[in-house]
Design an enzyme around this catalytic site. Sequence first.
Site, PDB file in Angstrom:
ATOM      1  N   ASP A 188     -21.365  -1.266 -24.975  1.00 23.63           N
ATOM      2  CA  ASP A 188     -20.040  -1.211 -24.360  1.00 23.63           C
ATOM      3  C   ASP A 188     -19.443  -2.614 -24.279  1.00 23.63           C
ATOM      4  O   ASP A 188     -20.173  -3.596 -24.104  1.00 23.63           O
ATOM      5  CB  ASP A 188     -20.076  -0.518 -22.991  1.00 23.63           C
ATOM      6  CG  ASP A 188     -20.673  -1.361 -21.882  1.00 23.63           C
ATOM      7  OD1 ASP A 188     -21.648  -2.098 -22.135  1.00 23.63           O
ATOM      8  OD2 ASP A 188     -20.174  -1.286 -20.739  1.00 23.63           O
ATOM      9  N   SER A 189     -18.115  -2.683 -24.459  1.00 24.09           N
ATOM     10  CA  SER A 189     -17.356  -3.932 -24.361  1.00 24.09           C
ATOM     11  C   SER A 189     -17.904  -5.010 -25.309  1.00 24.09           C
ATOM     12  O   SER A 189     -17.989  -4.770 -26.507  1.00 24.09           O
ATOM     13  CB  SER A 189     -17.359  -4.386 -22.897  1.00 24.09           C
ATOM     14  OG  SER A 189     -16.474  -5.436 -22.723  1.00 24.09           O
ATOM     15  N   SER A 190     -18.329  -6.156 -24.789  1.00 30.32           N
ATOM     16  CA  SER A 190     -18.853  -7.188 -25.688  1.00 30.32           C
ATOM     17  C   SER A 190     -20.167  -6.717 -26.323  1.00 30.32           C
ATOM     18  O   SER A 190     -20.511  -7.129 -27.438  1.00 30.32           O
ATOM     19  CB  SER A 190     -19.059  -8.503 -24.944  1.00 30.32           C
ATOM     20  OG  SER A 190     -19.822  -8.284 -23.782  1.00 30.32           O
ATOM     21  N   LEU A 218     -18.293   1.727 -27.268  1.00 31.08           N
ATOM     22  CA  LEU A 218     -17.536   2.120 -26.085  1.00 31.08           C
ATOM     23  C   LEU A 218     -16.620   0.974 -25.671  1.00 31.08           C
ATOM     24  O   LEU A 218     -17.089  -0.148 -25.465  1.00 31.08           O
ATOM     25  CB  LEU A 218     -18.502   2.474 -24.952  1.00 31.08           C
ATOM     26  CG  LEU A 218     -19.600   3.474 -25.351  1.00 31.08           C
ATOM     27  CD1 LEU A 218     -20.599   3.669 -24.221  1.00 31.08           C
ATOM     28  CD2 LEU A 218     -18.997   4.817 -25.760  1.00 31.08           C
ATOM     29  N   HIS A 371     -10.835  -0.443 -18.588  1.00 27.46           N
ATOM     30  CA  HIS A 371     -11.913  -1.116 -19.308  1.00 27.46           C
ATOM     31  C   HIS A 371     -13.173  -1.165 -18.440  1.00 27.46           C
ATOM     32  O   HIS A 371     -13.096  -1.302 -17.228  1.00 27.46           O
ATOM     33  CB  HIS A 371     -11.504  -2.551 -19.660  1.00 27.46           C
ATOM     34  CG  HIS A 371     -12.515  -3.262 -20.505  1.00 27.46           C
ATOM     35  ND1 HIS A 371     -12.612  -3.068 -21.860  1.00 27.46           N
ATOM     36  CD2 HIS A 371     -13.511  -4.116 -20.177  1.00 27.46           C
ATOM     37  CE1 HIS A 371     -13.606  -3.806 -22.335  1.00 27.46           C
ATOM     38  NE2 HIS A 371     -14.173  -4.450 -21.334  1.00 27.46           N
TER      39      HIS A 371
END
Length: 401
Positions: A188-190, A218, A371
């Site tokens: 997820d994210s980074s 994600l 986010h």
Amino acid sequence: MGRKVLCFGLTCILFSYYMYRPVPDNIEDKWKIEILDALIRTFTPVGLFLENIGVVRFERLLSMITEMDFTGPVSDENITVTDTTFSDIPVRLYLPKRKSESKRRAVIFIHGGAYIVGSYKQTCYDILNRMTANQLNAVVVGVDYRLAPQYQFPIALEDVFAAVEYFLHDEVLAKYRVDPTRICISGDSSGASIAAVVTQLMQNHPEFKRKIKAQALLYPVLQIIDLWTPSYQENAHGPMLSRDIGIKMGCLYVTTNKVCIEAMGLNQHMPDESRHLFKFINWTILLPEKFKKNHVYTEPILGRYGFIHSEIIDPRLSPLVVNDIQLQNLPLTYILTCEHDIVRDDGLMYATRLRNVGVQVAHDHMEDAIHGGLAYLGRIFNFYQATKLRDKYISWLDENI
Ligand SMILES: *[C@@H]1O[C@H](CO)[C@@H](O)[C@H](O)[C@H]1NC(C)=O
Ligand SMILES: *[C@@H]1O[C@H](CO)[C@@H](O)[C@H](O)[C@H]1NC(C)=O
């Protein structure tokens, strides 16, 4: 004493002032997000102030908050959980206890945290990975990596790559009874950025070329070259993650140079010779109509700052910015995007680019989500949108790997 009371009073006033900033109406868990958003708005300036007077660095403060939520490897009736290392990289392994005749599927999960905070030890990831292992009867591996700014690009990527490479060896897969044709890499994210890059790099790996069956990204961060896409513009002031804070944190993976961070804020950080890269993320072409709204494309101002951080154009930081040939052999891909998110358009554009070259893509867009949804899966904040997101992700895995 008087001063402390005054400080506390001022903080409370600020808090109530910020409280009244409305978050968009269609957002899930609206009041919870309003409170948390107000807390973030209140404490961000406090954190920045403490950093400016040299008390504690902002990212250190975030780490301290995150670490309060760490949890140990606790086995339960269905899953054996252990912390170990793969090629010296810390990992948490979730092994189902249930007997099964056939070999198991496997999921490698890479946590987010803007490259500066986070761990598989966070309660939210522990819940997610445990649940994935349980519902899929799969082996799940949570991978940690060294964090910025102490360890900058490409350390995080190299750590994850090393752990994944170790896991993909036949004898390791055999030890955990994993089916080598049913492995997914997720993040997820980074962490999703790292997952996307590792997946791209694995295509050229002489030994492990076709070992990754799927990738699940994600709310991924997939490029740092255009920080003025419609989603950056629309969500510049949050909720939760503002553009300024996103840039301030993410930047530390590449540099601690204040001038560079400032240039990123102005979207004038790319060197002159990067002009050819912008066609890979031209949102006027790659975004579905509905997301373009009335936004007007402005050509980026290049070379304005006269310095070159050659890392900034490295595709291992921006997996979206590679040519079609490097995309066309990618495996089955799941992309989840959230409406109220600065990096929403990264995910949308990657979906378009992959589909254009014939990669099979499943895309879920959550209209009411922010986010970092997974972070709100846990004991303290259990957001409805987090459980929805978790369920979408796990059911996609169940049907596709
Ligand atoms: C173990 O699995 C069963 C069946 O799926 C489930 O009902 C139970 O809640 C699980 N236990 C834990 C601790 O997750
Ligand atoms: C992006 O696409 C538009 C057409 O929609 C074009 O006018 C513009 O020159 C493109 N910019 C870049 C940098 O590719």
